[in-house]
Design a protein around this motif. Structure first.
Motif, mmCIF file in Angstrom:
data_model
loop_
_atom_site.group_PDB
_atom_site.id
_atom_site.type_symbol
_atom_site.label_atom_id
_atom_site.label_comp_id
_atom_site.label_asym_id
_atom_site.label_seq_id
_atom_site.Cartn_x
_atom_site.Cartn_y
_atom_site.Cartn_z
ATOM 1 N N TYR A 29 -18.725 -27.953 -3.448
ATOM 2 C CA TYR A 29 -17.425 -28.639 -3.410
ATOM 3 C C TYR A 29 -17.578 -30.115 -3.028
ATOM 4 N N ASP A 32 -16.567 -33.750 -7.771
ATOM 5 C CA ASP A 32 -15.738 -33.185 -8.839
ATOM 6 C C ASP A 32 -16.499 -33.273 -10.152
ATOM 7 N N GLY A 33 -15.816 -33.487 -11.264
ATOM 8 C CA GLY A 33 -16.480 -33.503 -12.564
ATOM 9 C C GLY A 33 -17.519 -34.601 -12.692
ATOM 10 N N LEU A 46 -9.244 -20.637 0.458
ATOM 11 C CA LEU A 46 -8.610 -20.313 -0.826
ATOM 12 C C LEU A 46 -7.305 -19.574 -0.570
ATOM 13 N N ARG A 70 -7.691 -28.943 -4.067
ATOM 14 C CA ARG A 70 -8.598 -29.027 -5.206
ATOM 15 C C ARG A 70 -8.193 -27.995 -6.247
ATOM 16 N N GLY A 71 -8.156 -28.431 -7.505
ATOM 17 C CA GLY A 71 -7.904 -27.511 -8.608
ATOM 18 C C GLY A 71 -9.232 -27.067 -9.174
ATOM 19 N N ALA A 72 -9.454 -27.359 -10.463
ATOM 20 C CA ALA A 72 -10.692 -26.916 -11.102
ATOM 21 C C ALA A 72 -11.853 -27.873 -10.831
ATOM 22 N N GLY A 73 -11.561 -29.011 -10.223
ATOM 23 C CA GLY A 73 -12.654 -29.948 -9.946
ATOM 24 C C GLY A 73 -13.217 -30.571 -11.207
ATOM 25 N N THR A 74 -12.353 -30.870 -12.168
ATOM 26 C CA THR A 74 -12.829 -31.502 -13.400
ATOM 27 C C THR A 74 -12.475 -32.977 -13.456
ATOM 28 N N ALA A 92 -7.812 -22.016 -6.612
ATOM 29 C CA ALA A 92 -8.191 -21.115 -7.705
ATOM 30 C C ALA A 92 -7.503 -19.749 -7.674
ATOM 31 N N ARG A 93 -7.060 -19.322 -6.502
ATOM 32 C CA ARG A 93 -6.426 -17.993 -6.456
ATOM 33 C C ARG A 93 -4.919 -18.056 -6.690
ATOM 34 N N TYR A 112 -2.672 -23.380 -10.034
ATOM 35 C CA TYR A 112 -3.952 -23.239 -10.742
ATOM 36 C C TYR A 112 -3.790 -22.703 -12.175
ATOM 37 N N THR A 114 -3.420 -22.836 -16.082
ATOM 38 C CA THR A 114 -3.914 -23.845 -17.027
ATOM 39 C C THR A 114 -2.926 -24.006 -18.183
ATOM 40 N N SER A 135 -9.893 -31.805 -20.636
ATOM 41 C CA SER A 135 -10.303 -30.632 -19.859
ATOM 42 C C SER A 135 -9.239 -29.543 -19.867
ATOM 43 N N VAL A 138 -9.528 -25.757 -18.992
ATOM 44 C CA VAL A 138 -9.938 -25.294 -17.658
ATOM 45 C C VAL A 138 -9.219 -25.987 -16.504
#
Ligand code: SF4
Ligand code: SF4
Lengths: 468, 385
Positions: A29, A32-33, A46, A70-74, A92-93, A112, A114, A135, A138
Motif C-alpha cells: 500500500y 498507487d498506480g 478494510l 484508498r480505492g483500487a490504487g490505480t 475494497a470491501r 468500491y 466499478t 482504468s 478496475v
C-alpha cells in the motif's frame, strides 16, 4: 508508529481479518498506480460499512493520526500514498450496488463499485454509466470521484462531476454529511461539486448517487492514420470547429503505437505512422452518417494516409483495440514510466505536440502520447529504466516541464489524474496566492487538524506561508 | 537465497519489471475479489516478489502465505495489457521459496505426502484402482495399448468423483478403444510443480512417462485438466524433451467421437450451463470442444458470465485448498452465484476439482442444483451408468 492500544481499538471495529499490520501486508500500500512516490502506512483497515468508517475516523481524530481513503490504487499522481504514514482505509470491501432507480435514471453505489458494474445493471433497461477513464474496468467510483475522472467519452458526456448527484461523506470530525441527492441542480452552493475532485482531502465518500444515461441507438468508430503529428493535431481542431461533437476523439502517436504493437495486444496498427486518431460518433443512424462523412472529409483534407470506419460491434472493437491496450502496453517499451496529465487549448495541439517530441529526443527519453484529444487533455508518458541512476528524477522533471509548457499555452496542470504529490509544486504556478489561500480556507473548514489525506494538492511550503 | 543473488539482473528480474503497477489485473483475480487485500492480488504478489529480490523483505513464510493463496488460475495474465508472464514468474518464485523452506505448512505437507505415498491423499497407492471394483466397470490393464487413460488422484480416490472414472472407462469400452490403465500410476505431480518442488516433480514425471511409454500408446487421455497440463506442457519442460504421445482431455475425445458419429446421444432436456476449468480453458485453450459436446445434446445451453479465456476460478486451483480452505470456499460461492444467475438447472464441469468445489458450494447453499462432469453426463445419456 501507532501504539498497540490504538491498534486494538481499530481491531475492535473491523476485526482481526480486516486489519493489516505486517510489513509485507503494508508495503503493497506504499504507492498507487505510479510507483515513484512511496510511503508505507502504519496500518490498513478494510471497513464494510459507513459506521465502521465513522469509528475509524473518530479514532484517528482522537489520537491525531493521519489517514486516507484508498480505492483500487490505480491513480497516477500519488494521491493515495500515505505520505505521513498512519491509517489507510481501503474500500475494497464496500463494493455493493445499493439501489437501481430506472425511473429517475439513478444508481446508488458504495465507493468500491466499478463503472462496468454500474453499466452491467443499468444495461438491463438500455442505460449506461458514462465516465470511462483508462482504468475504468478496475478503478473505483470513490477514486473516480476523488479525481473527477474523465475518460474517452468525456468530450460529449462530461466528466465524473457531471454524473455524481449525491454523496454521503464521513467528515474529518466524524460527522456524516449527506450532500445532494437524486434531483438535478439543487440550489445554493454546489458542495457535491466541491467534493468531486478534492482528492479525498475534505472527507471520505461512503456512498454516491450517480446518473445513468440511455445508450445511444447507434455508434460508429473511425480510425484515421497520419504521417505527420501536425496534420493529426490540425484535424482535431477542425473536427470540433464544425460543431457536431463526436463522443470520443483519441490520439495515439508513434511510440504509443509501438508499445501496443510490441506486445500481446498487437492489433495491426502501422508502425511507420506518426499518429492515429480515433473518433467515436453516436446518435440516430442518419445523423451518424452525416457526421461520419464530415469527419472523414476533414481527415482526408488533412492528408490522412487512410481512413477506416466500422459500425458493427466487432469492427468497432477492432478499431478501438489499440487505444484500449495503449496505457498498459507501455511495459513493452520500458520497465517504468511517468504519465503526465496536462490540458491545453485544443488549438495549441499542433504547436505543443512537436515540442514534446523534441524535448524527449533531446533528453534521451521516448515519450509516448495517447490521450483525449477532444478536450486537449494530454497524457505524455515518459518512459525510463529505473535501474539507470538518476533517470527517474530526470523523467519526473521533464514531466513537470511539460506541464509548465501546458500552463504557458493557457492550459492546466491536470486534466483528470489529480494533483496528488506529483504536481503540488505546480499549484502556485497555476493559481494566484489569493486563489490558493481560498482553497486552503476550505480545507481548514473541513479538516482543521490536517489529518485527512495530508500532503496532497498543496505544496508544504506554500501551506505554511499562507497559513501564517 | 543464492538463487536470488544470481537472478538479480537476470531474465527473471526482467520478467518482474514488466509489471508497471497499473492494477488492470485486480478485478480478474479471484482472491482479490473476495478479500480486497492488495497483498492477495496479482499486482501485490508481484510487488512482494520484487521486494524479495530487491532484499526489501525476507524470503519468509509470512510472504509465502500471500503468494501461495494464488490459485494460479492465470486470469490476471488475460487482463494484463503489459503481457506480464505472471504464472511463469510465480513458478520460479515458488521454487525459490521452496528452496528457502519458506512455504506454507499445508503446501509443505502435501509435498511430503506425494513423495511418500505417490498420491495426494496419503493413501496406499496400490489401492489407486479400487474405483474399478467399487463401480464395477471394466477397466483393462494391458502391456500394450493404443491409448492410456491417466486417471489422476482426485478421480481415483474421492468417492463421488470415481463416477467420472467409471464414465470415461465405460465410454472408451463402448466405442471399442484399445486402451489401458497404467500398471503403476503416480500422482501427475502438478501439485509438486505448484509448490516449487521441481526435483520431486521431475522424478514423478520420469516415472509416469516411463510407464506410459512402455505401453507404446500414442494417446494419453485424462478427465483431469491438472493432469493434462502436467503431462502435456510441464513434463516436456522438466524432462527437456518431446514426448512420444499426444495428451488429450476427455472432452476433446468426446468431441471427436461425436464428430465421427461414433456416439449417438439422446438429447438432454434440462437447462444447462458450463463452467470453464482454468487449466482447461484459459491455460490449455480447450474452450470450444466441451461446448460442442454439450450443444450436441442440449438445446438449452446458457453461457455464464466470465467464461472461456476469462473464466472465473472455482477456488480449487493452485494449492488453495490446502493453504486456505475458507478462502477457497468463498471463491467457490462467488463462482456458484454467477452460474446460478444463468437460470440453469445443471452445471457441467470438466474437472474433478471444479466439480468438487462447485458441488460443495451447492450443498452449502442448499440449492437443488445438479453439478455433473461432462463425461458422466454423456455416459448417463448413453445408458452406460
Ligand atoms: S493467477 Fe489467478 S489467483 Fe493468481 S494472481 Fe492471477 S488472477 Fe489471482
Ligand atoms: S500484472 Fe499487468 S495488469 Fe497487473 S499491475 Fe502489473 S502490469 Fe498492470
Amino acid at each position: 508508529m501507532i501504539s498497540d492500544h490504538i491498534l486494538k481499538e481499530l481491531e475492535s471495529i473491523v476485526g482481526i481479518d480486516r486489519l493489516l499490520r505486517k510489513k509485507e501486508e503494508l508495503m503493497v500500500y506504499e504507492c498507487d498506480g505510479q510507483t515513484f512516490f512511496k510511503s508505507m502506512p502504519d496500518v490498513v483497515v478494510l471497513p464494510t460499512s459507513r459506521d465502521e468508517v465513522v469509528n475509524i475516523v473518530n479514532i484517528c481524530n482522537k489520537y491525531n493520526i493521519p489517514y486516507l481513503a484508498r480505492g483500487a490504487g490505480t491513480a497516477l499522481s500519488g494521491s493515495a500514498v500515505p505520505i505521513r504514514g498512519g491509517v489507510v482505509i481501503a474500500f475494497a470491501r464496500m463494493n455493493s450496488i445499493l439501489e437501481v432507480d430506472f425511473d429517475n435514471q439513478r444508481v446508488v453505489v458504495e465507493p468500491y463499485v466499478t463503472a462496468p458494474q454500474i453499466t452491467a445493471v443499468a444495461s438491463e433497461k438500455g442505460f449506461f454509466y458514462a465516465p470511462d477513464p483508462a482504468s475504468y474496468t478496475v478503478s473505483s467510483i470513490g477514486g473516480n470521484i476523488a479525481h473527477n475522472a474523465g475518460g474517452n467519452h468525456c468530450l460529449k458526456y462530461g466528466v465524473t462531476t457531471n454524473h455524481v448527484l449525491g454523496l454521503e461523506m464521513v467528515l474529518p470530525n466524524g460527522d456524516v454529511l449527506e450532500l445532494g441527492g437524486k434531483a438535478l441542480d439543487p440550489p445554493g452552493y454546489d458542495l457535491v461539486g466541491l467534493m468531486v475532485g478534492s482528492e479525498g482531502t475534505l472527507g471520505i465518500v461512503t456512498k454516491a448517487v450517480v446518473r445513468i444515461l440511455r445508450k445511444p441507438p447507434a455508434t460508429a468508430v473511425i480510425l484515421a492514420i497520419f504521417d505527420s503529428l501536425v496534420d493529426a493535431s490540425n484535424t482535431v481542431s477542425e473536427v470540433i470547429a464544425v460543431g457536431k461533437l463526436p463522443a470520443v476523439i483519441e490520439f495515439m502517436d508513434k511510440y504509443a503505437i509501438k508499445a501496443v504493437e510490441s506486445g500481446v495486444k498487437a492489433c495491426g496498427l502501422p508502425l511507420d505512422a506518426e499518429a492515429i486518431l480515433l473518433f467515436e460518433v453516436d446518435g440516430f443512424e442518419d445523423e451518424l452518417d452525416v457526421q461520419s462523412e464530415k469527419i472523414i472529409e476533414i481527415c482526408k483534407k488533412n492528408h490522412a494516409r487512410s481512413v477506416e470506419m466500422a459500425k458493427d460491434p466487432d469492427g468497432m472493437a477492432k478499431l478501438m483495440a489499440g487505444r484500449k491496450a495503449a496505457f498498459g502496453s507501455m511495459g513493452n517499451l520500458a520497465p517504468s514510466y511517468v504519465v503526465d496529465d496536462g490540458t491545453i487549448p485544443r488549438s495549441k495541439l499542433p504547436e505543443v505536440m512537436p515540442i514534446i517530441r523534441k524535448w524527449g529526443e533531446e533528453h534521451g527519453f521516448m515519450i509516448a502520447n495517447v490521450f483525449h484529444a477532444g478536450e486537449g487533455n494530454l497524457h505524455p508518458i515518459i518512459l525510463y529504466d529505473p535501474r539507470v541512476e538518476g533517470k527517474e528524477q530526470e523523467a519526473l522533471k521533464l514531466g513537470l516541464d511539460i506541464l509548465k509548457l501546458c500552463l504557458d499555452v493557457g492550459g492546466t496542470i491536470t486534466g483528470e489524474h489529480g494533483v496528488g504529490i506529483e504536481k503540488a509544486e505546480l499549484m502556485p504556478v497555476q493559481y494566484s496566492k489569493d486563489e490558493l489561500k481560498r482553497m486552503l480556507f476550505i480545507k481548514e473548514i473541513f479538516d482543521p487538524k490536517g489529518l485527512c489525506n495530508p500532503g496532497k494538492i498543496f505544496p508544504e511550503k506554500e501551506v505554511k506561508i499562507l497559513a501564517s | 537465497m543464492a538463487k536470488f543473488n544470481k537472478l538479480d539482473q537476470s531474465d527473471y528480474y526482467k520478467l518482474i519489471l514488466r509489471c508497471v503497477h497499473c492494477g488492470f489485473c485486480l478485478q480478474s483475480c479471484p482472491t482479490y475479489r473476495v478479500l480486497g487485500i492488495e497483498a492477495d492480488s496479482p499486482r501485490g504478489r508481484l510487488y512482494l516478489t520484487r521486494a524479495m529480490v530487491d532484499k526489501r523483505i525476507d524470503i519468509a513464510k509470512d510472504v509465502a502465505n500471500h503468494l501461495y493463496k494464488c490459485t494460479m488460475c492465470a486470469n490476471c495474465e488475460i487482463a494484463c495489457p503489459s503481457a506480464v508472464k505472471y504464472t511463469d514468474i510465480m513458478f520460479i518464485t515458488r521454487e525459490i521459496m521452496a528452496e528457502a523452506n519458506a512455504v506454507p505448512l499445508g503446501a509443505e505437507q502435501l509435498v511430503n505426502t506425494i513423495n511418500n505415498a505417490k498420491n495426494i491423499f496419503m493413501m496406499d497407492n496400490t489401492l489407486r484402482k479400487d474405483w474399478v471394483i467399487y463401480t464395477g466397470v471394466e477397466a483393462p490393464i494391458k502391456d500394450k495399448a493404443d491409448m492410456v487413460y491417466f486417471v489422476g488422484c482426485v478421480t481415483s480416490y474421492s468417492g463421488r468423483i470415481q463416477g467420472v472414472a467409471q464414465a470415461i472407462a465405460s465410454i472408451l469400452n463402448y466405442v471399442g478403444e484399445d486402451w489401458t490403465l497404467l500398471k503403476d500410476e503416480w500422482c501427475c505431480g502438478h501439485p509438486l510443480k505448484l509448490e516449487g518442488a521441481t526435483k520431486e516433480f521431475k522424478k514423478v514425471a520420469e516415472h509416469n512417462v516411463k510407464m506410459i511409454e512402455e505401453t507404446g500408446a500414442t494417446k494419453v487421455v485424462s478427465g483431469c485438466p491438472g493432469c493434462c497440463l502436467a503431462l502435456k506442457k510441464e513434463y516436456p519442460e522438466v524432462l527437456g524433451r518431446k514426448l512420444n504421445f499426444e495428451v488429450l482431455h476427455f472432452s476433446q475425445i468426446l468431441d471427436e467421437y461425436i464428430k465421427k458419429g461414433k456416439l449417438k446421444i439422446p438429447k438432454f432436456e434440462s437447462k444447462v450451463t458450463y463452467h470453464d476449468p482454468c487449466e482447461l480453458g484459459r491455460i490449455l485453450g480447450i474452450i470450444n470442444e466441451p461446448r460442442r459436446v454439450i450443444k450436441s445434446i442440449s438445446d438449452k445451453f446458457v453461457e455464464p458470465i466470465e467464461r472461456g479465456k476469462e473464466g472465473f476460478c472455482c477456488g480449487g486451483g493452485g494449492l488453495l485448498k490446502v493453504t486456505d480452505s475458507q478462502l477457497s470456499e468463498s471463491i467457490a460461492n462467488k463462482r456458484l452465484e454467477m452460474l446460478i444467475k444463468t437460470g440453469a438447472e445443471v452445471i457441467i464441469s470438466a474437472c474433478p476439482t471444479c466439480y468438487q468445489s462447485l458441488a460443495d458450494a451447492t450443498s452449502r447453499k442448499n440449492k437443488a442444483l445438479q453439478v455433473i462432469d461432462i463425461a458422466e453426463l454423456i455416459a448417463q445419456r448413453l445408458g452406460l451408468m
